[in-house]
Scaffold this motif. Structure first.
Motif, PDB file in Angstrom:
ATOM      1  N   LYS A 619     -33.418  64.883   2.585  1.00 59.73           N
ATOM      2  CA  LYS A 619     -34.402  64.292   1.515  1.00 59.73           C
ATOM      3  C   LYS A 619     -33.990  63.134   0.553  1.00 59.73           C
ATOM      4  CE  LYS A 619     -37.273  66.508  -2.166  1.00 59.73           C
ATOM      5  NZ  LYS A 619     -37.263  67.689  -3.295  1.00 59.73           N
ATOM      6  N   ARG A 622     -33.890  60.081   2.841  1.00 60.19           N
ATOM      7  CA  ARG A 622     -35.327  59.739   2.996  1.00 60.19           C
ATOM      8  C   ARG A 622     -35.978  59.243   1.937  1.00 60.19           C
ATOM      9  NH1 ARG A 622     -39.000  64.877   3.688  1.00 60.19           N
ATOM     10  NH2 ARG A 622     -39.107  64.433   1.294  1.00 60.19           N
ATOM     11  N   LEU A 663     -31.711  57.801   9.247  1.00 55.69           N
ATOM     12  CA  LEU A 663     -32.391  57.476   7.910  1.00 55.69           C
ATOM     13  C   LEU A 663     -32.197  56.206   7.140  1.00 55.69           C
ATOM     14  CD1 LEU A 663     -33.713  60.857   6.787  1.00 55.69           C
ATOM     15  CD2 LEU A 663     -35.296  59.090   7.525  1.00 55.69           C
ATOM     16  N   ARG A 743     -36.243  60.065  13.641  1.00 59.30           N
ATOM     17  CA  ARG A 743     -36.063  59.367  12.562  1.00 59.30           C
ATOM     18  C   ARG A 743     -35.894  57.962  12.506  1.00 59.30           C
ATOM     19  NH1 ARG A 743     -37.220  63.117   8.385  1.00 59.30           N
ATOM     20  NH2 ARG A 743     -36.136  64.962   8.773  1.00 59.30           N
TER      21      ARG A 743
END
Length: 1255
Positions: A619, A622, A663, A743
């Motif tokens: 998270k 991201r 990411l 991703r």
């Protein structure tokens, strides 16, 4: 007949009724007695005198009830054929029974009163007002005879309102006549009800002493014993009057409710303090305050915010709550809470609207009382207030009121208590528990409720913090500091995870859990509300440091700590130097163990901590990739170090960390650099996946089974797992491929993508063609991935199937009632067998015989069975090696298809242009589907086929999708037809000897799986074929596992813009595929899944059929389509939403095709109970366009009446005897004025023309 004959027959009936009701009677005697009674009611000409004799007071209550039932049967089923004098005779005698044929109000049985009132209402429904104009006067006269008669009159008026207005159980014209007459007399009726209520309450209060008087007396006076029955009688009438008012308040004009300065509302408020009458009064008040309608009409309801009304409401609440937990008082408190909620809704609607209502002076008193309910021990009462708090905090004007703003801190303080998950019915650790035992059947029920309640609170807290973000943040900080400083209290129940650790019921954990949710809600809202310069950065960083420095070995508390780290992480954007500390905290949690080097299976609580840490890292990468990018090398080295130890992390954890790296690599914005990085990252996977050993394992099912250890016999199924490492290697490869495909992306802006070398050209439409830096790595691993799937599915090839009709749609064999069947050619066998084939299942070891079965958790989810609460955290994720093996197969299968589903959106042109991709899919993913169970086929369609269809560019429809979808849809039609045929046959088998190889729960599971698969297939066909531009999406895929509420929807007209997509047109050009789609859509209408039927009817059937209407359809095909819709009506007609959609579809087909196909009329003629004359009339108008002047809705209504005979009814109505109520001469005939004479020629100055526009 003579009186002797009546008496003789009555004696026989009394004996029969006694036998029926006697528990000692044998089954044979009881059936004979029942048959005698039923035949008497149906055939005997002297039912009325017999019924009246049996209903006399001298008989027992059971016999009297039977006598009155006879009279009710006569009124319901013989009234239309009775002579007028006999009707009058029966009516007078029934009114006589009310007058003097019943026992005293306190002695009479309630079922006698009920049936007596039913008889009168049945007569009213047939004769009033036209033939019985004095009915209301007669009831008024009866009520003056005493309490017994008054109560019966109340029952009659209530039942009349329910039948006519609430349930509408009579024909339209009779209902309209009665309702309009009721409305005309409503002033008298309301006056009568209020007077009755007032008089009886006053008498009752005088006899027992009013509450105020009772409180004032030092020595309570007892009611005179002689007066007690009289007082109780008045109380009974008062309760009946309140119940009757409740039946009228909901629909009468608001003027009646607010008449005489809101006299009714004032009376109801007074009665809130009368213990025997308070529940009925609260019900009436709730219905009145919940009324919708014009705002102007609702303004008088604001009187309830006045001093007097508010005083009575609050004092009643305090009294009821002060007397402890008594069920009656608790029910009253719930009603009172609902009244306050409804008052809040009215306040929000009226303040700030055009109705010119100011904020009431007593708003503060109202908010205080409302807060008292929010802080009540009952979790149900607390939850009931949340929607109203949300409405108040959202309101444009009220949200700025100083009184409400001062309430925010009090509400948040109350929420801090309310978020603590206590009150389980099985426990005694909180005052809430006692209330929960009234409201919930089990801890699972309470848990489901509380999760929903907590989510609701989160929403309201965020709204409150939008108004005052600093207060919420300050409270969150205080609570967080308090929890960090508090010692851990595990309570009486130890966790099974380890000694001295919390369970989910431990006092410390429930506090941590609540605090974490509170902090997450208010901090996220603060960042959304305040400007950057207003954010309290120093305070936030201080809290973050405290959390980072906090150490615990308790997995449940550590999970809460990680959530707090995530909630406070946005502060790091202001102080990037704290990022390494955050990463260190999270990486430590990734490898968390309760006992170091633990060999025992990890519990779910431990697994959740590790997974939580991985998710937090993903998270962070991201949402804040630019923040993390400068620390990329440190992050990469740390991950490499963790990956170097094969046993330290699970495969999912390894993959999660690699996803985080991918990411961040997206922020390189340099194709070549990212490609090199991905090659390096995936090299261990590529080396393992492309190794000779893996090639051998993936090319031979037996070798595969042996490699993963599924052919072993294990002595210790808990600890021993010799092949665990092999399984983990396969999982690692598949997880990694999935993570990279999901991703790895190019930059979002076109300029950055061009600058970084991600754009390699443009499509004919002008859209850029991107290249993904992971493409090269993933494509070289694709062959082995497809080999794995084909090993899993089988090595047989799905050959092209013949059309589902067994023939072409335009060349249907000319039999009268064709059964269009389909057969798929036998699959060409190859060297190897399927994992699911019996031969392969036999190779599984004794320990793993059920390795390919569903996991219990999957079964429970499909059957809707709750998981035991403690098991969620304290048990190992997989208790035995069998469960680990089941989990491996299940996850592996799903992940393989997730990769294929994500490959299209990720790699785009590079993926779609792979040589022979369609045939590769047909030879792997779609081979030997017969052996794949429903629970594995569903995810394949959802996560692979559907995303592939949605992301595929139109230029690849012909080369990729059509060759693949054609055989697939053909096969799915065959499979579903066979499955539903089995279910249909199973439901038709009633023989006892046909029971039970299959336990009931297994049958239920299989049927539910077929339903879910059907929904998945129909949703896939809809996605492929139909575009719904501008129409509301039904989100059918999201609801595939449930959402059965949608079947109640009655918004059924298909969107006018529902057209076939380009892919749909492409598929429909192929006759075999076209046939399969049409047959599947129309046959599914009669499968017993209402949700699927409604979606297919509204979204799919007509657009598909419309595509082939221009062709030369054969008559047999047309009649089959039309019959399919009628069969659907027969199956699903009992559901309003489905029935309306199917009627609309049948109407469309008949109207479009009847002019060309006379055979449709022949189908219509076979419908039971169809009126041939009406059909001829409808047909003649349809075939003659000049006569088609009737509006579309009227034509559809006429059509619906024609096909009524094939519309299915609910089981409870299928064998019910039809009640016929004749229409009486209409009371209200409107004479339409002639426009020319009455209006246009009325006035030369044109004044008459204005009359056209008058309301």
């Amino acid at each position: 007949m003579s009186a002797e004959q009546v008496s003789s027959l009555c004696e026989q009936l009394v004996k029969a009724v006694t036998v029926i009701m006697d528990p000692a009677s044998t089954q044979r005697y009881r059936l004979e007695a029942l048959k005698f009674c039923e035949e008497f009611k149906e055939k005997c000409p002297i039912c009325v005198p017999c019924g009246l004799k049996l209903a006399e007071k001298t008989q027992t209550a059971i016999v009297r009830h039977f006598g009155l039932q006879i009279l009710e049967h006569v009124v319901k089923f013989r009234w239309n054929s009775m002579p007028r004098l006999e009707k009058v005779y029966l009516k007078n005698n029934v009114m006589g029974l009310i007058s003097n044929g019943t026992q005293n109000i306190l002695e009479e049985e309630s079922h006698i009163k009920d049936v007596l009132s039913r008889i009168v209402v049945e007569m009213i429904k047939r004769e009033w007002p036209q033939h019985w104009p004095d009915m209301l006067k007669e009831l008024d006269t009866l009520s003056k005879q005493g309490e017994t008669q008054t109560e019966l009159v109340m029952f009659i008026l209530l039942r009349l309102a329910e039948d006519v207005v609430t349930f509408q159980t009579l024909p339209t014209q009779r209902r309209r006549d009665i309702q309009q007459t009721l409305t005309q007399n409503m002033e008298k009726i309301f006056s009568f009800l209020l007077t009755t209520l007032q008089q009886n309450v006053n008498k009752y209060r005088r006899m027992v002493g009013a509450p105020q008087e009772r409180d004032a007396l030092t020595t309570p006076q007892k009611t005179d014993l002689a007066q007690e029955p009289k007082a109780q009688a008045n109380c009974r009438v008062g309760i009946a009057a309140l119940n009757t008012l409740a039946g009228y308040i909901d629909w009468v004009a608001m003027s009646h409710i607010t008449a005489d300065n809101c006299k009714l509302l004032e009376m109801l408020c007074l009665l809130l303090n009368e213990p025997e009458l308070q529940v009925g009064a609260a019900e009436c008040l709730l219905i009145a305050v919940s009324r919708k309608g014009k705002l102007e009409d609702r303004k008088p309801l604001m009187v309830l915010f006045g001093d007097v009304a508010m005083h009575y409401i609050l004092s009643a609440a305090q009294t009821a709550d002060g007397e402890g937990l008594v069920e009656k008082h608790y029910v009253f408190l719930k009603r009172l809470c609902q009244v306050l909620c409804a008052l809040g809704s009215q306040l929000c609607a009226l303040v700030g609207s055009d109705s010119d209502v100011d904020t009431p002076a007593n708003l503060g008193k109202y908010l205080d009382s409302f807060l008292a309910f929010t802080t009540h021990p009952s979790q149900f009462l607390r939850s009931s207030t949340q929607i109203t708090w949300g409405a108040l905090f959202r309101h444009e004007i009220l949200s700025r009121d100083p009184l409400l703003l001062t309430m925010i801190s009090k509400y948040l303080r109350a929420s801090m208590t309310n978020l603590v998950k206590v009150g389980f019915p099985s426990k005694t650790d909180s005052p809430s528990c006692e209330y929960s035992r009234f409201d919930f059947d089990s801890d699972e029920d309470f848990n489901a409720f509380f999760n929903s309640f907590r989510a609701q609170q989160g929403e309201v807290m965020r709204m409150a913090c939008r108004l005052d973000p600093r207060t919420g943040f300050q409270m969150a900080g205080e609570w967080l500091k308090y929890q960090l400083a508090s010692p851990v209290d595990i309570g009486p129940m130890n966790s099974k995870t380890g000694e001295g650790l919390c369970s989910i019921f431990s006092p410390s954990f429930v506090q941590w859990d609540a605090m974490t949710f509170f902090s997450e809600s208010v901090i996220s809202q603060m960042f959304r509300t305040l400007d950057k310069e207003e954010i309290p950065v120093n305070d936030g960083i201080e809290l973050l440091q405290l959390v980072l420095n906090f150490e615990t070995k308790d997995p449940l508390i550590l999970s809460c700590v990680l959530t707090n780290v995530s909630a406070l992480f946005p502060f790091v954007t202001y102080r990037p130097e704290y990022l390494p500390q955050v990463l260190s905290k999270l990486f430590t949690a990734v490898t968390f163990e309760v006992i170091e080097e633990s060999k025992a299976p990890r519990t779910r609580a431990v697994k959740n901590v590790r997974r939580h840490a991985c998710s937090s890292i993903i998270k962070m990468c991201r949402d804040y990739p630019q923040l993390v990018l400068p620390n990329f090398e440190m992050l990469y080295n740390h991950v490499k170090q963790l990956l170097s130890n094969e046993l330290l992390l699970t495969q999912m954890e390894k993959c999660a960390l690699m996803e985080a790296l991918v990411l961040i690599s997206n922020q390189f914005k340099d194709y070549q650099r990212q490609k090199v990085f991905l090659e390096e990252l995936m090299s261990p996977v590529a080396n393992l996946w492309l190794s000779e050993e893996m090639q051998r394992v993936l090319s031979d099912p037996e070798a595969f089974i042996s490699y993963v250890g599924a052919d072993n016999k294990i002595a210790d199924p808990v600890l021993e797992d010799p092949s665990g490492l092999n399984r983990s290697r396969i999982s690692f490869c598949v997880y990694t491929i999935l993570g990279v495909v999901k991703r790895a992306r190019w930059p979002t802006t076109l300029e950055e993508a061009k600058a970084g070398g991600f754009v390699i050209g443009c499509m004919p439409s002008g859209n850029p063609i991107y290249r993904n830096p992971c493409t090269e790595q993933v494509l070289k691993l694709l062959d082995n991935l497809l080999a794995l799937i084909s090993r899993y599915n089988g090595i047989a090839v799905l050959e092209e199937a013949v059309g589902p009709f067994g023939c072409r749609i335009y060349a249907v064999c000319s039999c009268r009632h064709p059964e269009w069947r389909s057969e798929v050619s036998k699959e060409r066998g190859r060297t190897h067998n399927n994992l699911y084939m019996p031969e392969m299942v036999a190779k599984l070891g004794e320990t793993f015989a059920k390795a390919l079965d569903m996991l219990e958790v999957e079964k429970n989810a499909i059957l809707g069975l709750p998981q035991p609460l403690l098991e969620l955290y304290d048990s190992p994720v997989y208790k035995t090696i069998l469960e680990r093996m089941q989990g491996f197969f299940c996850t592996l299968y799903d992940n393989c298809f997730h990769i294929l589903g994500n490959a299209g959106p990720s790699m785009q042109q590079d993926f779609y242009t792979v040589d022979g991709l369609a045939s590769q899919f047909l030879n792997s993913a779609f081979v030997n589907l017969n052996n794949i169970p429903d629970y594995r086929l569903r995810p394949m369609l959802r996560v692979f086929v559907k995303p592939l269809v949605l992301s595929c560019p139109s230029e690849h429809y012909e080369t990729l999708l059509c060759p693949m979808l054609g055989p697939l849809f053909t096969y799915l039609h065959v499979r579903l037809s066979q499955k539903w045929q089995v279910i249909s046959q199973r439901s038709m088998l009633c023989e006892e000897d046909a029971a039970d190889d299959n336990p009931e729960s297994q049958e239920m599971l299989e049927e539910q799986l077929v339903r879910l698969l059907t929904r998945e297939v129909m949703d896939l066909i809809t996605v492929c074929c139909v575009s719904k531009k501008g129409a509301a999406e039904h989100n059918s895929s999201a609801a595939a596992d449930g959402d059965d509420d949608e079947m109640m929807s009655t918004d059924v007209t298909p969107p006018s813009s529902a057209e076939l997509t380009e892919l749909g047109k492409c598929l429909m050009k192929q006759e075999d595929v076209c046939t399969a789609l049409l047959i599947t859509a129309y046959r599914s209408l009669s499968w017993k899944d209402t949700l699927s039927c409604q979606r297919t009817t509204t979204q799919l059937c007509w657009p598909l059929l419309k595509q082939v209407l221009t062709g030369n359809l054969l008559p047999d095909a047309v009649t089959w389509f039309f019959t399919g819709v009628l069969k659907g009506l027969q199956t699903h007609g009992q559901h309003d939403g489905c029935m309306a959609a199917l009627v609309h579809l049948a109407f469309q087909i008949y109207e479009a095709l009847r002019p060309r196909y006379a055979e449709l009329k022949a189908v219509m003629e076979q419908i039971p109970e169809i009126q041939k004359e009406s059909l001829e009339q409808f047909d003649s108008k349809l075939l003659n366009p000049t006569l088609l002047k009737v509006a579309d809705k009227r034509r559809k209504d006429n059509f619906k009446r024609l096909i009524a005979g094939c519309i299915g009814k609910p089981l409870g109505e299928q064998f019910r005897k039809e009640v016929h109520i004749r229409n009486l001469p209409s009371l209200f005939k409107k004479v339409k004025p002639s426009l020319e004479t009455d209006v246009l020629e009325n006035n030369e100055d044109g004044e008459g023309l204005a009359a056209l526009f008058e309301p």
